[in-house]
Design a protein around this motif. Sequence first.
Motif, PDB file in Angstrom:
ATOM      1  N   ARG A   1       0.825  -1.219   0.000  1.00 22.66           N
ATOM      2  CA  ARG A   1       0.000   0.000   0.000  1.00 22.66           C
ATOM      3  C   ARG A   1       0.854   1.263   0.000  1.00 22.66           C
ATOM      4  O   ARG A   1       0.746   2.112   0.880  1.00 22.66           O
ATOM      5  N   THR A   2       1.714   1.417  -0.983  1.00 21.98           N
ATOM      6  CA  THR A   2       2.539   2.621  -1.090  1.00 21.98           C
ATOM      7  C   THR A   2       2.368   3.212  -2.488  1.00 21.98           C
ATOM      8  O   THR A   2       1.981   2.493  -3.418  1.00 21.98           O
ATOM      9  N   PRO A   3       2.654   4.507  -2.664  1.00 23.66           N
ATOM     10  CA  PRO A   3       2.537   5.120  -3.994  1.00 23.66           C
ATOM     11  C   PRO A   3       3.413   4.418  -5.034  1.00 23.66           C
ATOM     12  O   PRO A   3       2.998   4.248  -6.183  1.00 23.66           O
ATOM     13  N   GLU A   4       4.620   4.012  -4.637  1.00 20.26           N
ATOM     14  CA  GLU A   4       5.531   3.346  -5.573  1.00 20.26           C
ATOM     15  C   GLU A   4       4.926   2.040  -6.086  1.00 20.26           C
ATOM     16  O   GLU A   4       4.942   1.764  -7.302  1.00 20.26           O
TER      17      GLU A   4
ATOM     18  N   PHE B   1      -2.332   8.137   3.188  1.00 14.78           N
ATOM     19  CA  PHE B   1      -0.871   8.209   3.259  1.00 14.78           C
ATOM     20  C   PHE B   1      -0.430   9.012   4.486  1.00 14.78           C
ATOM     21  O   PHE B   1       0.519   8.640   5.175  1.00 14.78           O
ATOM     22  N   ALA B   2      -1.128  10.127   4.750  1.00 13.63           N
ATOM     23  CA  ALA B   2      -0.777  10.970   5.893  1.00 13.63           C
ATOM     24  C   ALA B   2      -0.940  10.211   7.206  1.00 13.63           C
ATOM     25  O   ALA B   2      -0.123  10.335   8.125  1.00 13.63           O
ATOM     26  N   ALA B   3      -2.007   9.412   7.278  1.00 17.24           N
ATOM     27  CA  ALA B   3      -2.261   8.630   8.498  1.00 17.24           C
ATOM     28  C   ALA B   3      -1.154   7.605   8.752  1.00 17.24           C
ATOM     29  O   ALA B   3      -0.872   7.255   9.904  1.00 17.24           O
ATOM     30  N   LYS B   4      -0.525   7.147   7.679  1.00 19.12           N
ATOM     31  CA  LYS B   4       0.567   6.174   7.810  1.00 19.12           C
ATOM     32  C   LYS B   4       1.924   6.853   7.960  1.00 19.12           C
ATOM     33  O   LYS B   4       2.942   6.188   8.105  1.00 19.12           O
ATOM     34  N   GLY B   5       1.933   8.202   7.898  1.00 21.68           N
ATOM     35  CA  GLY B   5       3.185   8.927   8.053  1.00 21.68           C
ATOM     36  C   GLY B   5       3.961   9.104   6.762  1.00 21.68           C
ATOM     37  O   GLY B   5       5.107   9.570   6.775  1.00 21.68           O
ATOM     38  N   ASP B   6       3.354   8.752   5.621  1.00 19.44           N
ATOM     39  CA  ASP B   6       4.035   8.927   4.330  1.00 19.44           C
ATOM     40  C   ASP B   6       4.088  10.415   3.983  1.00 19.44           C
ATOM     41  O   ASP B   6       3.085  11.118   4.067  1.00 19.44           O
ATOM     42  N   LYS B   7       5.278  10.878   3.624  1.00 21.78           N
ATOM     43  CA  LYS B   7       5.440  12.298   3.287  1.00 21.78           C
ATOM     44  C   LYS B   7       5.219  12.499   1.784  1.00 21.78           C
ATOM     45  O   LYS B   7       6.117  12.254   0.984  1.00 21.78           O
ATOM     46  N   ILE B   8       4.018  12.902   1.426  1.00 22.10           N
ATOM     47  CA  ILE B   8       3.671  13.148   0.033  1.00 22.10           C
ATOM     48  C   ILE B   8       2.617  14.247   0.008  1.00 22.10           C
ATOM     49  O   ILE B   8       1.745  14.305   0.889  1.00 22.10           O
ATOM     50  N   SER B   9       2.717  15.159  -0.944  1.00 22.48           N
ATOM     51  CA  SER B   9       1.783  16.284  -0.991  1.00 22.48           C
ATOM     52  C   SER B   9       0.490  15.892  -1.696  1.00 22.48           C
ATOM     53  O   SER B   9       0.455  14.921  -2.459  1.00 22.48           O
ATOM     54  N   PHE B  10      -0.561  16.685  -1.438  1.00 19.49           N
ATOM     55  CA  PHE B  10      -1.840  16.441  -2.107  1.00 19.49           C
ATOM     56  C   PHE B  10      -1.675  16.541  -3.619  1.00 19.49           C
ATOM     57  O   PHE B  10      -2.253  15.758  -4.371  1.00 19.49           O
TER      58      PHE B  10
END
Length: 222
Positions: free
Chosen positions: A88-91, A158-167
């Motif tokens: 479950r990651t953007p990559e 992503f934010a809830a999981k702590g992933d640093k990615i912008s909207f």
Amino acid sequence: MINIAIDGPAGAGKSSIAKAAAKKLGYIYVDTGALYRAIALNAVRKKIQNDEAQIIKMLKDTDIKISFDKNGSQMVMLNGENVSDLIRTPEISMAASCVSKIPQVREFLLELQRNLAENNNVIMDGRDIGSVVLPNADVKIFLTASPECRAERRYKEFAAKGDKISFEEVLSDVNKRDYQDMHREIAPLKPAVGSVIADTTSKSLEESAEMIVKIIKEKING
């Protein structure tokens, strides 16, 4: 067995909504996108995610199974490892869109998906369930929402999981994924014939799940 096919674009809430609807109906929920993500994870780990020939070769040594915990939640097993969280990651999301274009990958997963549907009452979600995987499904639903709404949902996950990615990055990924999925040669993303279009843009998870359950009951009960 009763088979429900739910298709739709990335971030439409298919997994959460289908899972909630399946729980209300007492059906098994099958997230087929997770299967493609597992193959993508395997390819990324081997650094071959952009090499179609190597991905096809990799399939013969790839064992993917779906199991369910005591609460009925789906677990995705890759070569014996529970990778449910790792996929479950953007990559992995973008890599999954790439590997899903490969006909041999889709064929590899087709039997597994159909076997689950033959032996259980299922709600199965993906991008070509109603058109390819379960063309004779009892109910077909195309779940959608605006790109901005879908990006907002993904961004919060992503934010809830702590992933640093912008909207903005998430929205860009959503639009890019939509384009890839709709324009691929094999099983492009589109509503299957006979699908009910369900828009969740302005609905909460609970409201969306209730809408899906209502559609299913109306279709099955005539």
